[in-house]
Design a protein around this motif. Sequence first.
Motif, PDB file in Angstrom:
ATOM      1  N   GLY A   1       0.822  -1.191   0.000  1.00 45.84           N
ATOM      2  CA  GLY A   1       0.000   0.000   0.000  1.00 45.84           C
ATOM      3  C   GLY A   1       0.861   1.247   0.000  1.00 45.84           C
ATOM      4  N   THR A   2       0.585   2.188  -0.905  1.00 45.73           N
ATOM      5  CA  THR A   2       1.379   3.416  -1.001  1.00 45.73           C
ATOM      6  C   THR A   2       0.446   4.611  -1.178  1.00 45.73           C
ATOM      7  N   THR A   3       1.010   5.781  -1.011  1.00 46.62           N
ATOM      8  CA  THR A   3       0.255   7.019  -1.228  1.00 46.62           C
ATOM      9  C   THR A   3       0.855   7.775  -2.402  1.00 46.62           C
ATOM     10  N   GLY A   4       0.007   8.493  -3.133  1.00 44.19           N
ATOM     11  CA  GLY A   4       0.507   9.334  -4.214  1.00 44.19           C
ATOM     12  C   GLY A   4       1.121   8.535  -5.339  1.00 44.19           C
ATOM     13  N   THR A   5       2.096   9.151  -6.005  1.00 41.13           N
ATOM     14  CA  THR A   5       2.751   8.538  -7.164  1.00 41.13           C
ATOM     15  C   THR A   5       4.252   8.401  -6.931  1.00 41.13           C
TER      16      THR A   5
ATOM     17  N   GLY B   1       5.771  -3.226 -14.045  1.00 41.06           N
ATOM     18  CA  GLY B   1       6.911  -3.600 -13.208  1.00 41.06           C
ATOM     19  C   GLY B   1       6.950  -5.081 -12.860  1.00 41.06           C
ATOM     20  N   ASP B   2       8.149  -5.637 -12.885  1.00 42.14           N
ATOM     21  CA  ASP B   2       8.363  -7.034 -12.488  1.00 42.14           C
ATOM     22  C   ASP B   2       8.788  -7.041 -11.024  1.00 42.14           C
ATOM     23  N   ASP B   3       7.843  -6.721 -10.131  1.00 42.09           N
ATOM     24  CA  ASP B   3       8.150  -6.546  -8.713  1.00 42.09           C
ATOM     25  C   ASP B   3       7.779  -7.791  -7.916  1.00 42.09           C
ATOM     26  N   TRP B   4       8.717  -8.170  -7.028  1.00 40.53           N
ATOM     27  CA  TRP B   4       8.529  -9.345  -6.168  1.00 40.53           C
ATOM     28  C   TRP B   4       8.936  -8.989  -4.746  1.00 40.53           C
ATOM     29  N   TYR B   5       8.330  -9.704  -3.816  1.00 39.18           N
ATOM     30  CA  TYR B   5       8.698  -9.550  -2.406  1.00 39.18           C
ATOM     31  C   TYR B   5       8.614 -10.921  -1.749  1.00 39.18           C
ATOM     32  N   SER B   6       9.747 -11.381  -1.251  1.00 40.84           N
ATOM     33  CA  SER B   6       9.816 -12.687  -0.581  1.00 40.84           C
ATOM     34  C   SER B   6       9.224 -13.800  -1.455  1.00 40.84           C
ATOM     35  N   HIS B   7       9.620 -13.775  -2.742  1.00 39.94           N
ATOM     36  CA  HIS B   7       9.240 -14.807  -3.719  1.00 39.94           C
ATOM     37  C   HIS B   7       7.746 -14.832  -4.026  1.00 39.94           C
ATOM     38  N   THR B   8       7.061 -13.753  -3.779  1.00 38.45           N
ATOM     39  CA  THR B   8       5.658 -13.641  -4.174  1.00 38.45           C
ATOM     40  C   THR B   8       5.482 -12.377  -5.008  1.00 38.45           C
ATOM     41  N   PRO B   9       4.670 -12.439  -6.055  1.00 37.53           N
ATOM     42  CA  PRO B   9       4.461 -11.247  -6.899  1.00 37.53           C
ATOM     43  C   PRO B   9       3.717 -10.170  -6.127  1.00 37.53           C
ATOM     44  N   VAL B  10       3.924  -8.920  -6.528  1.00 36.14           N
ATOM     45  CA  VAL B  10       3.393  -7.776  -5.780  1.00 36.14           C
ATOM     46  C   VAL B  10       2.134  -7.243  -6.443  1.00 36.14           C
ATOM     47  N   VAL B  11       1.175  -6.892  -5.594  1.00 37.63           N
ATOM     48  CA  VAL B  11      -0.026  -6.158  -6.013  1.00 37.63           C
ATOM     49  C   VAL B  11      -0.025  -4.833  -5.257  1.00 37.63           C
ATOM     50  N   TRP B  12      -0.071  -3.734  -5.993  1.00 39.43           N
ATOM     51  CA  TRP B  12      -0.003  -2.402  -5.382  1.00 39.43           C
ATOM     52  C   TRP B  12      -1.415  -1.867  -5.153  1.00 39.43           C
ATOM     53  N   GLN B  13      -1.642  -1.361  -3.929  1.00 37.27           N
ATOM     54  CA  GLN B  13      -2.907  -0.736  -3.556  1.00 37.27           C
ATOM     55  C   GLN B  13      -2.642   0.690  -3.071  1.00 37.27           C
ATOM     56  N   THR B  14      -3.730   1.460  -2.885  1.00 37.97           N
ATOM     57  CA  THR B  14      -3.580   2.709  -2.145  1.00 37.97           C
ATOM     58  C   THR B  14      -3.387   2.357  -0.680  1.00 37.97           C
ATOM     59  N   LEU B  15      -2.769   3.243   0.065  1.00 34.47           N
ATOM     60  CA  LEU B  15      -2.526   2.968   1.480  1.00 34.47           C
ATOM     61  C   LEU B  15      -3.844   2.778   2.240  1.00 34.47           C
ATOM     62  N   ALA B  16      -4.867   3.551   1.903  1.00 33.43           N
ATOM     63  CA  ALA B  16      -6.165   3.419   2.580  1.00 33.43           C
ATOM     64  C   ALA B  16      -6.766   2.043   2.324  1.00 33.43           C
ATOM     65  N   ASP B  17      -6.682   1.551   1.083  1.00 35.00           N
ATOM     66  CA  ASP B  17      -7.204   0.217   0.781  1.00 35.00           C
ATOM     67  C   ASP B  17      -6.390  -0.857   1.486  1.00 35.00           C
ATOM     68  N   TRP B  18      -5.067  -0.666   1.541  1.00 26.05           N
ATOM     69  CA  TRP B  18      -4.222  -1.645   2.226  1.00 26.05           C
ATOM     70  C   TRP B  18      -4.574  -1.711   3.700  1.00 26.05           C
ATOM     71  N   GLN B  19      -4.794  -0.571   4.343  1.00 29.07           N
ATOM     72  CA  GLN B  19      -5.176  -0.543   5.748  1.00 29.07           C
ATOM     73  C   GLN B  19      -6.522  -1.221   5.967  1.00 29.07           C
ATOM     74  N   ALA B  20      -7.432  -1.081   5.005  1.00 30.73           N
ATOM     75  CA  ALA B  20      -8.759  -1.689   5.129  1.00 30.73           C
ATOM     76  C   ALA B  20      -8.704  -3.205   4.948  1.00 30.73           C
ATOM     77  N   THR B  21      -7.850  -3.689   4.043  1.00 31.46           N
ATOM     78  CA  THR B  21      -7.783  -5.133   3.790  1.00 31.46           C
ATOM     79  C   THR B  21      -6.888  -5.853   4.783  1.00 31.46           C
ATOM     80  N   THR B  22      -5.982  -5.128   5.458  1.00 31.55           N
ATOM     81  CA  THR B  22      -5.120  -5.716   6.497  1.00 31.55           C
ATOM     82  C   THR B  22      -5.196  -4.832   7.739  1.00 31.55           C
TER      83      THR B  22
END
Length: 352
Positions: free
Chosen positions: A113-117, A162-183
């Motif tokens: 989850g990130t904010t802005g661009t 982007g070919d982004d990975w984290y700990s051998h799992t592919p990444v899905v980018w959300q807004t920070l507000a959505d990330w806070q709501a889902t986790t």
Amino acid sequence: MFVALRDLRAARGRFLLITLVVTLVALLVSFLSGLTAGLAHQNISAVTSFPGDTVVFADSGAAPSFDASSLTQEQVAAWQSAAGPNGTVDPIGISHGKVDPSGRAAVQVALFGTTGTALGNRSATQDGTVVLSTGAAKDLGAAAGDTVAIAGRPFTVAGVHGDDWYSHTPVVWQTLADWQATTPRAGAATVLAVSGVPDQSAPNAAAHTQTTSVTGALSALSAYKAENGSLTLMTVLLFAISALVIGAFFTVWTVQRMPDIATLKALGATSGSLVRDALAQAAVVLTAGVAVGLGITATAAAFLGDALPFVLSPTTTLLPAAALIALGLLGATFALRFLFTTDPLTALGAGR
């Protein structure tokens, strides 16, 4: 080179054998280097894309850790206040979860989850949307405009970047507000990407946080630290073995050539010319073996495709090749001490 080339032609079997050994070592080293880089990419590529020059973790009383870090809104606000108008503070939330594509089984991903661009086109800029990495899009079978579900909530795919990975799992980018709501149990953010804050001791003390560079943050991922350390140690051992094998071969070969060396010395050949001749011979063997090994590695990488996390680059091919040749020549150099200590008359007598 006259004697060296004639020697190579006269003893083709022996030199083909050592060339084969060098080829196998070069194949092992280059393939292991490519695999190490590929595994590292699938471990940390999302982290290396962080903006800023500093990563802020929650102070857990131990070394920084992505797994243990969970920042509160007050800690985020303390750093934003310390940054002022000249600095930037980007909260980033990191967690693992499952994404449910329509009509397919759920896929395990890393949710960021990130904010802005701050991360360019990777960032989701509107609530209710997600940006998929290429690996996530492939596993989900999703494209821009499709709908996926995270924690039971529908999200529209805004793009695939982007070919982004984290700990051998592919990444899905959300807004920070959505990330806070889902986790909801993960806090306000996992880490902060900070730049433009020269005095970091004050906000660290006030917010009870700890900082490190983006490169230093890689060791905060325990899987990467253990995996990369083991593979790097194996690569170093292969380099050492190659130097010992080449050195042992040319030591034996030099001892067997004592009568020839004695004859050349008796005819007026200098030790320096004999050393250059022997090193040139070793260079021919090493270069041929390493070139074949790299060729096999490049061919195998082309056929493997995405079957293995493999990176084919100058760092994983040309750099190990240069190191192998240099170490092999170093091993061969130690084998040439006999050229300086051999007495022509004694050697000729021993050869009768």
